[in-house]
Design a protein around this motif. Structure first.
Motif, mmCIF file in Angstrom:
data_model
loop_
_atom_site.group_PDB
_atom_site.id
_atom_site.type_symbol
_atom_site.label_atom_id
_atom_site.label_comp_id
_atom_site.label_asym_id
_atom_site.label_seq_id
_atom_site.Cartn_x
_atom_site.Cartn_y
_atom_site.Cartn_z
ATOM 1 N N ARG A 333 -1.916 19.029 1.690
ATOM 2 C CA ARG A 333 -1.792 17.656 2.177
ATOM 3 C C ARG A 333 -2.894 16.785 1.567
ATOM 4 N NH1 ARG A 333 -3.111 14.890 7.431
ATOM 5 N NH2 ARG A 333 -1.434 13.385 7.706
ATOM 6 N N LEU A 337 -2.438 13.592 -1.066
ATOM 7 C CA LEU A 337 -2.951 12.261 -0.742
ATOM 8 C C LEU A 337 -3.976 11.791 -1.764
ATOM 9 C CD1 LEU A 337 -3.381 12.525 3.155
ATOM 10 C CD2 LEU A 337 -1.558 11.368 1.903
ATOM 11 N N VAL A 338 -4.905 12.678 -2.103
ATOM 12 C CA VAL A 338 -6.029 12.261 -2.943
ATOM 13 C C VAL A 338 -5.591 12.009 -4.377
ATOM 14 C CG1 VAL A 338 -8.207 13.063 -3.939
ATOM 15 C CG2 VAL A 338 -7.822 13.224 -1.487
ATOM 16 N N LYS A 340 -3.069 10.511 -5.400
ATOM 17 C CA LYS A 340 -2.552 9.139 -5.537
ATOM 18 C C LYS A 340 -3.717 8.148 -5.705
ATOM 19 C CE LYS A 340 1.134 10.684 -2.470
ATOM 20 N NZ LYS A 340 1.753 11.578 -3.415
ATOM 21 N N LEU A 341 -4.835 8.438 -5.042
ATOM 22 C CA LEU A 341 -6.042 7.609 -5.221
ATOM 23 C C LEU A 341 -6.626 7.837 -6.608
ATOM 24 C CD1 LEU A 341 -8.254 5.745 -3.983
ATOM 25 C CD2 LEU A 341 -9.432 7.821 -3.274
ATOM 26 N N ASN A 344 -5.246 6.024 -9.359
ATOM 27 C CA ASN A 344 -5.508 4.589 -9.343
ATOM 28 C C ASN A 344 -6.907 4.210 -9.760
ATOM 29 O OD1 ASN A 344 -3.444 2.801 -8.628
ATOM 30 N ND2 ASN A 344 -3.257 3.888 -6.699
ATOM 31 N N PRO A 355 -1.085 0.487 -10.238
ATOM 32 C CA PRO A 355 -0.911 0.017 -8.855
ATOM 33 C C PRO A 355 0.231 0.705 -8.118
ATOM 34 C CG PRO A 355 -0.080 -1.593 -10.422
ATOM 35 C CD PRO A 355 -0.729 -0.514 -11.227
ATOM 36 N N SER A 357 1.346 3.869 -7.498
ATOM 37 C CA SER A 357 1.031 5.264 -7.709
ATOM 38 C C SER A 357 1.477 6.193 -6.602
ATOM 39 C CB SER A 357 -0.466 5.397 -7.835
ATOM 40 O OG SER A 357 -1.029 4.962 -6.628
ATOM 41 N N SER A 358 2.103 5.653 -5.557
ATOM 42 C CA SER A 358 2.407 6.540 -4.432
ATOM 43 C C SER A 358 3.480 7.565 -4.798
ATOM 44 C CB SER A 358 2.819 5.739 -3.201
ATOM 45 O OG SER A 358 3.782 4.781 -3.542
ATOM 46 N N TYR A 414 3.360 16.775 4.566
ATOM 47 C CA TYR A 414 2.656 15.584 5.053
ATOM 48 C C TYR A 414 2.381 15.541 6.550
ATOM 49 C CZ TYR A 414 2.949 13.349 0.482
ATOM 50 O OH TYR A 414 2.804 13.041 -0.840
ATOM 51 N N GLU B 290 -5.562 7.958 5.532
ATOM 52 C CA GLU B 290 -4.379 8.726 5.145
ATOM 53 C C GLU B 290 -3.237 7.806 4.709
ATOM 54 O OE1 GLU B 290 -5.343 12.865 7.550
ATOM 55 O OE2 GLU B 290 -3.615 11.708 8.186
ATOM 56 N N LEU B 293 -4.093 6.246 1.293
ATOM 57 C CA LEU B 293 -3.917 7.226 0.222
ATOM 58 C C LEU B 293 -2.436 7.443 -0.050
ATOM 59 C CD1 LEU B 293 -6.586 9.870 1.327
ATOM 60 C CD2 LEU B 293 -6.719 8.436 -0.712
ATOM 61 N N LYS B 294 -1.668 7.655 1.016
ATOM 62 C CA LYS B 294 -0.256 7.999 0.838
ATOM 63 C C LYS B 294 0.523 6.868 0.176
ATOM 64 C CE LYS B 294 3.534 10.411 2.892
ATOM 65 N NZ LYS B 294 4.630 9.830 3.681
ATOM 66 N N GLY B 296 -0.700 4.769 -1.856
ATOM 67 C CA GLY B 296 -1.233 4.467 -3.187
ATOM 68 C C GLY B 296 -1.629 3.007 -3.328
#
Lengths: 468, 468
Positions: A333, A337-338, A340-341, A344, A355, A357-358, A414, B290, B293-294, B296
């Motif tokens: 999980r 999540l990370v 996606k950061l 970016n 922008p 990126s999810s 998730y 969370e 992050l999710k 993005g």
């Protein structure tokens, strides 16, 4: 009507292979440790007669609500752990990485590591890994022969690395002695069904070129994987550049160590070109997001970029001293999540920020990284890593109690409220309705509590005030 | 010998205030909904006689091992939720933020949101929040009067915002109508013991200057907090700059909306100067790691920088549609881990990277952010948010089963295997040994499963293959 050993059924089965697919109302049929069929629940009775049937969900089990459902999937591969260090879970937190190592972890290891520490710590790790669905651990620590024995007794599978480090420890005095002990260990375990030996050169800053070459030689001779920390921190990379004029990956490339047998752990500091170099050499990468974050290593493994290049990326927890648990579900999980950061941000690896990126590193990729990719890295993917006919029945059951479920794969990765309840390895039940079948949990926990009292007594003070 | 209502004891009590402190082998004494004493377990019998005594740990409870221990701490403040959206948990994942909104969430809301959706979704959210230790929710969604009623019946506390948005929805047609309905809601709840009304202007891109000024007026008149999304995405910031020549925060500053009554949610795009502006105006910030992050959103709230400036930072889960749960323990853990990365990266907020960052935002700060800071933001910290004599007995019990424990605070925040088992609000037991006392969990889940079947039927296809 064929006689089989075990039938396991649940509302959802995520087979991992094929990817991004799940089955509804099917069962897994097991005979002689292996999966022999996956059929619709409505058709199983016509075809098979089993010694044991475990049908999960719908209130079949005492204590379950009629509405509780279960997901079956392949056992998780924890691709980087130092199991014995579970005894140092939370020993130090929220201090600089340098203080964490020099004031807390290294002195504690120097004082406490020994046969008892490794036996008890590995027992604690195994019970925790089994309870959270890990069926295969990629292990690295001192006294591999003790860890291997504990892991084998627990019923888990593991690849256990021979530790190699240029500094003297209680286990050995120099690289040659580690290697010498290592060769005995390799001899002992090379034909074991459950435990595979491997080579564990610690890291570029603790291993000489000579030892790396010897490791390479042994790896080729015995067909063993090499499990090493690589590009974990920016300090490691900067120091190597200063010392050898090369980044660590380039040094290993120069020594010919990069290959499909290499499992490179962490990799938080990578340029685009390095991602490609890793791909070109078929090096396997292990991402340990929670440990990297907690230790503030100033980077994060660029999973999306590595996967784009075609690299086999896996997931590991690292030790509980920097995590602070060995739970692969939460690790997946966090990784999802990370990333996606990471995608970016303007990382040291010079990735372009984006922008939208999810969509990066979706949940089904995470599940593959936590299962089949681990099996690939360890060279066991023909037998393990997915729920497929012909593979060993290494299966976990996860209870899902938080509706709605629109997609079982996304829900598994998730939703943080899901709980592993049952684990089978080669069809053998290691965890049954959250109760360990092969280990005495209370006995181990009792010993851990006693041992940790001793450790705590000489722990350096922190800022926390305890009122007795 | 004083007669009291309730005594709750456990191995560890983390009172939140004073910070970074915990008590060993103490008990909490409750009378008339409030905490009247905190004493050593060994001394309680001399001083108090209670109608009910709950001593947790040491095998006192059926099903517990003798080795299971418990931590008692203050109930969590989930400072940003859209409860009814729990019905859309996992409705769409791993798609771009634009697709998530325009192809999935907005059409689903347009089709399904109504009185039944809000009632059932809020019930589902309350049962999940109570089961994970949230005793106070800062809520924002349509039909606040329905959410408020459900929350009051569940026994939780909440601040429920009047929704305001310039677009027509099933709930109202324009800002004036939202505000009109809102004034009725405020009137209805302004003296309620458990539910407080608030103002919820959605965001800068959905609210006119006129409406913000009217919100400010109502906030001052009735002493209400203003709960708004702010600087959530880089798109929001860029669009406002294009449209009004100002960043969103500057626009609100110009309107005089920045004050200690403002609760600004997300704040993932902040310069150092903006962090200082927020601090100077005593604006409260809610970090939803969370969800950020999710989705993005291309940034992360710079918690360490805000705290350095003296800003009151809180934690929220956001809705389960982008999380995908309402668990504040995992949210704290994620926040603690991610802030150490954030500190190290070259963010849009121009923070300096720092290699020694694992000391940033330690676990005791996270616990404060999840409890007392929420109470401060909502103006209720004299009565709530910590285990202190004179405050309401809003208490959670967490079972800890993964030894060793070197520091109970770090263990609670960083070890993912801990589970909330018991919750009290004003001394009333809402959750007892994981079983809800004020809600019928099975009945709610059954309705959710039925309702979600309808929702699922017209959900757009994704790439996941389901074999029936």
């Amino acid at each position: 009507m064929e006689e089989v050993d075990l039938i396991i059924g649940a509302k959802y089965i995520i087979p991992i292979v094929p990817s991004r697919t799940y089955l509804v109302d099917h069962v897994i049929v097991v005979k002689d440790k292996k999966i022999v069929d996956i059929v619709k629940k409505s058709q199983v009775d016509e075809k098979y007669k089993a010694k044991e049937v475990v049908q999960l969900g719908g209130g079949a089990r005492a204590g379950d609500s009629d509405l509780d459902e279960y997901i079956l999937t392949a056992g998780f591969f924890n691709m980087h752990c130092h199991s014995a260090m579970t005894l140092l879970r939370g020993y130090a937190d929220d201090v600089s990485l340098l203080d964490w190592l020099t004031k807390f972890i290294w002195p504690a290891e120097a004082k406490w590591v020994g046969e008892e520490f490794v036996k008890l710590g590995t027992e604690l790790a195994c019970l925790e890994m089994i309870k959270t669905g890990t069926t295969y651990a990629n292990e690295m620590y001192y006294y591999p022969e003790i860890a291997a024995e504990v892991m084998e007794n627990s019923g888990m599978r593991a690849t256990v690395s021979v530790p190699i480090i240029k500094f003297p420890t209680i286990y050995a005095n120099n690289e040659a002695e580690y290697l010498e002990k290592g060769e005995k260990f390799i001899e002992q375990y090379k034909s074991n069904e459950m435990i595979r030996p491997a080579l564990g050169p610690h890291a570029v800053y603790t291993i000489t070129d000579e030892a790396y070459l010897r490791v390479k030689e042994l790896s080729e001779k015995h067909n063993l994987v090499i499990h090493t920390h690589l590009h974990e921190t920016h300090v490691e990379v900067a120091d190597e550049e200063k010392l050898n004029g090369k980044r660590p990956l380039a040094r290993l490339d120069g020594l010919g160590v990069l290959s499909e047998r290499l499992i490179a752990v962490h990799m938080t500091q990578l340029t685009k070109e390095e991602c490609q170099l890793v791909a070109d050499n078929k090096v396997n990468v292990v991402h340990c997001p929670e440990s990297n974050l907690k230790l503030g290593v100033a980077g994060i493994c660029p999973v999306h970029q590595l996967e784009k290049c075609g690299v086999n990326v896996c997931i590991g927890t690292d030790s509980a001293a920097s995590n602070d648990d060995l739970d692969m579900l939460s690790e997946m999980r966090c990784a999802a999540l990370v990333d996606k950061l990471c995608y970016n941000m303007t990382l040291k690896s010079e990735l372009e920020p984006n922008p939208q990126s999810s969509g990066v590193t979706p949940s089904h990729r995470m599940l593959s990284m936590a299962t089949i990719n681990g099996a690939k890295a360890l060279g066991v993917d023909k037998e393990l890593g997915s729920i497929e006919i012909g593979k060993f029945a290494d299966i976990v059951a996860i209870k899902v109690t938080s509706p709605p479920i629109y997609d079982a794969i996304s829900h598994l990765v998730y939703v943080g409220t899901n709980r592993v309840t049952d684990v089978w390895v080669g069809g053998k039940n290691l965890l049954k309705n959250t109760v360990l079948q092969t280990m005495n949990e209370d006995e181990i926990r009792k010993k851990v509590i006693e041992f940790s009292k001793k450790i705590k007594d000489i722990r350096p003070t922190t800022g926390t005030i305890v009122i007795q």
